[in-house]
Write a protein that holds these residues in place. Structure first.
Motif, PDB file in Angstrom:
ATOM      1  N   ASP A  27      -7.948  -4.832  -1.664  1.00 43.91           N
ATOM      2  CA  ASP A  27      -7.712  -3.708  -2.569  1.00 43.91           C
ATOM      3  C   ASP A  27      -7.802  -2.386  -1.798  1.00 43.91           C
ATOM      4  O   ASP A  27      -8.865  -2.023  -1.303  1.00 43.91           O
ATOM      5  CB  ASP A  27      -8.745  -3.744  -3.700  1.00 43.91           C
ATOM      6  CG  ASP A  27      -8.503  -2.665  -4.744  1.00 43.91           C
ATOM      7  OD1 ASP A  27      -7.510  -1.924  -4.620  1.00 43.91           O
ATOM      8  OD2 ASP A  27      -9.314  -2.581  -5.685  1.00 43.91           O
ATOM      9  N   PHE A  28      -6.692  -1.663  -1.708  1.00 43.70           N
ATOM     10  CA  PHE A  28      -6.668  -0.379  -1.018  1.00 43.70           C
ATOM     11  C   PHE A  28      -6.568   0.791  -1.999  1.00 43.70           C
ATOM     12  O   PHE A  28      -6.318   1.919  -1.588  1.00 43.70           O
ATOM     13  CB  PHE A  28      -5.504  -0.330  -0.031  1.00 43.70           C
ATOM     14  CG  PHE A  28      -5.766  -1.116   1.228  1.00 43.70           C
ATOM     15  CD1 PHE A  28      -6.153  -0.483   2.397  1.00 43.70           C
ATOM     16  CD2 PHE A  28      -5.639  -2.503   1.240  1.00 43.70           C
ATOM     17  CE1 PHE A  28      -6.400  -1.205   3.555  1.00 43.70           C
ATOM     18  CE2 PHE A  28      -5.889  -3.233   2.386  1.00 43.70           C
ATOM     19  CZ  PHE A  28      -6.275  -2.588   3.550  1.00 43.70           C
ATOM     20  N   SER A  29      -6.780   0.539  -3.287  1.00 45.56           N
ATOM     21  CA  SER A  29      -6.731   1.616  -4.265  1.00 45.56           C
ATOM     22  C   SER A  29      -8.031   2.415  -4.233  1.00 45.56           C
ATOM     23  O   SER A  29      -9.035   1.990  -3.656  1.00 45.56           O
ATOM     24  CB  SER A  29      -6.511   1.032  -5.669  1.00 45.56           C
ATOM     25  OG  SER A  29      -7.641   0.244  -6.063  1.00 45.56           O
TER      26      SER A  29
ATOM     27  N   ASN B  49     -10.718  -2.509   4.695  1.00 49.41           N
ATOM     28  CA  ASN B  49     -10.283  -1.398   3.840  1.00 49.41           C
ATOM     29  C   ASN B  49     -11.371  -0.346   3.652  1.00 49.41           C
ATOM     30  O   ASN B  49     -11.096   0.784   3.249  1.00 49.41           O
ATOM     31  CB  ASN B  49      -9.811  -1.914   2.480  1.00 49.41           C
ATOM     32  CG  ASN B  49     -10.886  -2.690   1.732  1.00 49.41           C
ATOM     33  OD1 ASN B  49     -11.903  -3.095   2.306  1.00 49.41           O
ATOM     34  ND2 ASN B  49     -10.673  -2.907   0.447  1.00 49.41           N
TER      35      ASN B  49
ATOM     36  N   ARG C  26      -1.196   0.194   0.816  1.00 52.70           N
ATOM     37  CA  ARG C  26      -1.346  -0.822  -0.228  1.00 52.70           C
ATOM     38  C   ARG C  26      -1.701  -2.146   0.444  1.00 52.70           C
ATOM     39  O   ARG C  26      -1.445  -2.341   1.630  1.00 52.70           O
ATOM     40  CB  ARG C  26      -0.052  -0.971  -1.023  1.00 52.70           C
ATOM     41  CG  ARG C  26       0.436   0.305  -1.698  1.00 52.70           C
ATOM     42  CD  ARG C  26       1.831   0.098  -2.252  1.00 52.70           C
ATOM     43  NE  ARG C  26       2.766  -0.250  -1.171  1.00 52.70           N
ATOM     44  CZ  ARG C  26       3.991  -0.725  -1.367  1.00 52.70           C
ATOM     45  NH1 ARG C  26       4.443  -0.924  -2.587  1.00 52.70           N
ATOM     46  NH2 ARG C  26       4.764  -1.014  -0.333  1.00 52.70           N
ATOM     47  N   GLY C  27      -2.280  -3.039  -0.325  1.00 52.87           N
ATOM     48  CA  GLY C  27      -2.681  -4.319   0.239  1.00 52.87           C
ATOM     49  C   GLY C  27      -1.536  -5.054   0.895  1.00 52.87           C
ATOM     50  O   GLY C  27      -1.690  -5.646   1.972  1.00 52.87           O
ATOM     51  N   GLU C  28      -0.353  -4.985   0.287  1.00 46.56           N
ATOM     52  CA  GLU C  28       0.790  -5.716   0.835  1.00 46.56           C
ATOM     53  C   GLU C  28       1.313  -5.091   2.119  1.00 46.56           C
ATOM     54  O   GLU C  28       2.068  -5.734   2.865  1.00 46.56           O
ATOM     55  CB  GLU C  28       1.919  -5.829  -0.198  1.00 46.56           C
ATOM     56  CG  GLU C  28       2.348  -4.523  -0.808  1.00 46.56           C
ATOM     57  CD  GLU C  28       1.630  -4.238  -2.126  1.00 46.56           C
ATOM     58  OE1 GLU C  28       2.258  -3.628  -3.013  1.00 46.56           O
ATOM     59  OE2 GLU C  28       0.450  -4.617  -2.248  1.00 46.56           O
ATOM     60  N   ASP C  29       0.944  -3.832   2.392  1.00 46.67           N
ATOM     61  CA  ASP C  29       1.342  -3.227   3.664  1.00 46.67           C
ATOM     62  C   ASP C  29       0.615  -3.873   4.838  1.00 46.67           C
ATOM     63  O   ASP C  29       1.186  -4.051   5.912  1.00 46.67           O
ATOM     64  CB  ASP C  29       1.017  -1.728   3.660  1.00 46.67           C
ATOM     65  CG  ASP C  29       1.817  -0.955   2.626  1.00 46.67           C
ATOM     66  OD1 ASP C  29       2.959  -1.358   2.348  1.00 46.67           O
ATOM     67  OD2 ASP C  29       1.291   0.040   2.093  1.00 46.67           O
TER      68      ASP C  29
END
Length: 295
Positions: free
Chosen positions: A255-257, A25, A80-83
């Motif tokens: 975490d991709f925020s 990330n 997003r992380g789930e992506d």
């Protein structure tokens, strides 16, 4: 006459390589670095990348323009992380219990590659690209320069044990960072005057360990530091090596925020490094040098 002037300008411009590290990330920082380089007129004649750096580099090699940087920015800021890591904790645990070779399918990663929009094959690229991956069976480092591009990118980013290995051209590929996180040596395969290193990988000891993924990335960082220092010693003195400073990033690997802040910080740090480079007198600029600037 205009064509002759453009040709003369191209000859006068240093032959330049972009080398992009892996880093998961943290690859969002490379978008800011790429924007700074292209805005200041530093264009690549060859791009070399590992893992996420291979993906970012492939987009620039497809079309080395600010429009490509805009597309990368749009993709990264929407992630997003789930992506990237789809599937529930229960499914990941079940995969482990049934002794599968991965915890998470690579469908999300494949979708991210498609959204970023690199060319379908190496032959369609505007700038030569070298993608680094690791053969899980032999432990050999492989450098891909031709053929289907997306599968090479998928193999280069296949974190061992997390994503499934990728079967490609009779190889069983996992993340190139296992053997070469910052593939600077491959920039020397052809004539080059200047190497920009876009290293966003986790410096040892700086990012907290919160997950098994953080452990894996820290292990890559240990091998990275050892090999990178050794390879720098083999760069001819007449070649400039400019290591762009990484932004501060303490996020966990999932975490991709906060991508905008990291991207902007990387951009401003890169601009400072380019200012420093361009301020050097001619004789000094022909020496090899590299640095990490503090933010």
């Amino acid at each position: 006459m205009a064509g002759m002037l453009r040709a003369a300008s191209a000859r006068e411009r240093p032959v330049t390589a972009f080398v992009l590290s892996g880093g998961g990330n943290q690859g969002v920082g490379q978008v800011g670095m790429l924007r700074a380089l292209l805005e200041r007129g530093h264009l690549p004649d060859v791009v070399i990348g590992t893992s996420v750096g291979a993906l970012n580099g492939a987009v620039i090699a497809t079309d080395p323009t600010l429009e490509s940087v805009d597309r990368l920015e749009h993709v990264w800021l929407g992630l997003r992380g789930e992506d990237v890591f789809p599937g529930s904790a229960l499914r990941r645990a079940w995969n482990l219990l049934r002794r599968d070779d991965h915890l998470i399918p690579n469908d999300g990663l494949r979708a991210v590659i498609a959204a970023a929009g690199p060319a379908a094959t190496f032959e369609e690229l505007q700038v030569p690209l070298r993608v680094i991956a690791t053969d899980l069976i032999t432990g050999n480092e492989h450098v891909f320069v031709r053929g289907p591009l997306h599968e090479a990118l998928l193999g280069s980013a296949a974190l061992p044990g997390i994503f499934p290995p990728v079967n490609y051209n009779d190889y069983t590929l996992v993340d190139g960072a296992v053997v070469n996180l910052i593939p600077i040596s491959h920039a020397l395969a052809g004539p080059v005057d200047r190497i920009f290193v876009l290293d966003v990988s986790d410096p040892i000891g700086e990012r907290p360990i919160r997950s098994p993924l953080d452990v894996a990335i820290r292990a890559f960082a240990i091998s990275r530091d050892q090999r990178f220092v050794l390879e720098l010693q083999w760069v001819p003195k007449e070649i400039e090596v400019v290591v762009l400073p990484p932004p501060h990033d303490e996020r966990s690997f999932l975490d991709f925020s906060g991508g905008r802040r990291i991207m902007d910080e990387a951009y401003h740090l890169a601009m400072r490094a380019i200012d420093d480079l361009e301020a050097q007198p001619g004789p000094l600029r022909r020496r090899r040098w590299w640095r990490r600037l503090a933010s």
